[in-house]
Design an enzyme around this catalytic site. Sequence first.
Site, mmCIF file in Angstrom:
data_model
loop_
_atom_site.group_PDB
_atom_site.id
_atom_site.type_symbol
_atom_site.label_atom_id
_atom_site.label_comp_id
_atom_site.label_asym_id
_atom_site.label_seq_id
_atom_site.Cartn_x
_atom_site.Cartn_y
_atom_site.Cartn_z
ATOM 1 N N CYS A 1 0.858 -1.180 0.000
ATOM 2 C CA CYS A 1 0.000 0.000 0.000
ATOM 3 C C CYS A 1 0.895 1.232 0.000
ATOM 4 O O CYS A 1 2.079 1.150 0.322
ATOM 5 C CB CYS A 1 -0.907 0.054 1.236
ATOM 6 S SG CYS A 1 -1.997 -1.369 1.451
ATOM 7 N N ARG B 1 -4.550 7.309 -0.167
ATOM 8 C CA ARG B 1 -3.924 6.004 0.002
ATOM 9 C C ARG B 1 -4.404 5.049 -1.078
ATOM 10 O O ARG B 1 -5.507 5.182 -1.612
ATOM 11 C CB ARG B 1 -4.166 5.422 1.394
ATOM 12 C CG ARG B 1 -5.514 4.865 1.752
ATOM 13 C CD ARG B 1 -5.710 3.360 1.470
ATOM 14 N NE ARG B 1 -4.694 2.455 1.887
ATOM 15 C CZ ARG B 1 -4.596 1.880 3.097
ATOM 16 N NH1 ARG B 1 -5.491 2.157 4.025
ATOM 17 N NH2 ARG B 1 -3.618 1.015 3.353
ATOM 18 N N ASN C 1 0.590 -2.363 5.574
ATOM 19 C CA ASN C 1 1.292 -3.602 5.899
ATOM 20 C C ASN C 1 2.749 -3.341 6.264
ATOM 21 O O ASN C 1 3.436 -2.536 5.624
ATOM 22 C CB ASN C 1 1.227 -4.578 4.726
ATOM 23 C CG ASN C 1 -0.012 -5.450 4.780
ATOM 24 O OD1 ASN C 1 -0.663 -5.572 5.815
ATOM 25 N ND2 ASN C 1 -0.348 -6.071 3.667
#
Length: 324
Positions: free
Chosen positions: A2, A16, A79
Site C-alpha cells: 500500500c 492512500r 502492511n
Amino acid sequence: MCTAATYQTKDFYMGRTLDYEFSYGEEITITPRYYPFHFKHGAVLEDHYAMIGMAHVAENYPLYYEGANEKGLAMAGLNFVGNAAYGQPMDDKDNIAVFELIPWLLGQCASVADVRKLVETLNIVDTVFSPQFPNAQLHWLIADANEAITMECMKDGLHIYDNPVGVMTNNPPFDKQLFRLNDYMALSPKQPSNNFASQLELGSYSRGMGAIGLPGDLSSGSRFVRAAFVKMNALSGNSEVESVNQVFHIMGSVEQQRGCCEVSEGHYEITIYTACMNVSKGIYYYTTYTNHQITAVDMQKENLNGEMLVCYPMLQEEKILIQN
C-alpha cells in the site's frame, strides 16, 4: 502493499492505495460520536470524535483501514510484514489491540500533538478480534494540517518518527526508507545540466530527463521514493476539484495493475481502491480497480450525534460517458 500520502492546498488531504490480491468486502464507514467502542482490555469510549474511513465491519464493529475524524486528524494503517511486533497486556499501560488503534486515536485526538501525548502510555497488544480475523502486521501514517508522523511497533518497542515528506509505504522500517531519499537528491522536475564531463557536449534530448533514475518498480522502497518525488513536486489550484484531482494523480503514480505483481501462481496484487480524504471537511473520495469514476461520501451529511454505524459499499461498476 500500500501507499499513503498527505497533500495540502486550502484544505488538508490524505490519499492512500490499498494493494492486495483480494477484497474483504470493505465499505466507507462513518462512526458517529455516540457509537460505543468497547475495547478488548476494558477501555470504553461511549462518546468520541466522529470519524469516516474505509473499514470491514464485522459483528457491527468497524475494522478501519484508514480514517479521518471531525477535528482534522487522519490515520492510515499499511502492511509492515516481518517487522511489526505486538506485546502482551501490562498493568500500567493502555492496552490497545492493533485493530483498535485507529478508533482509539481518532476518537480522542484532535491533532498529532494529542497523539504524541496519548501514546506515551500505549501498549499495542496482540489480542485478536476473533479467531477468524488474525491481526495484520501494520505501521501507521498519522497526520494533520501541521505535521505528519509514522508510528511503528517493533520488537524493540514503539517508534515515533517525524515524517517530513508525508508519505509511507511498507518495508523496510521508516527511518531506512527516509534515508534512501539521499540516493535521489539529484533528481529534479527541471531539465538537467551537464555535470558528467565539461569536455563533452551533452544535452537533453527529451522532456523529463531531470527525473531519470526515479525507480519505477512496484517494491515498497521504490514506491516510497516515487510517491515522495511526485507528492513533493505536485502543484494544483486550491479548489476542491483541483485538489482532489491532484491527490488521485499522486496516488496514480504508484497504482498496481493486474498481472504485474504475482504473489502466487495465477494470483496478482492490484490496487483494489484508491482513496482521497478531505480531512478538513470529512469527505471521503474513492475509485476502485473496476470503477474509475470518483465517488464521494460526506460525513457532514449524516447524523454525527447518532449511535449506529453508517456504511456505504463501494460502487464497483465502471461508468463510461458516451460523448457522441
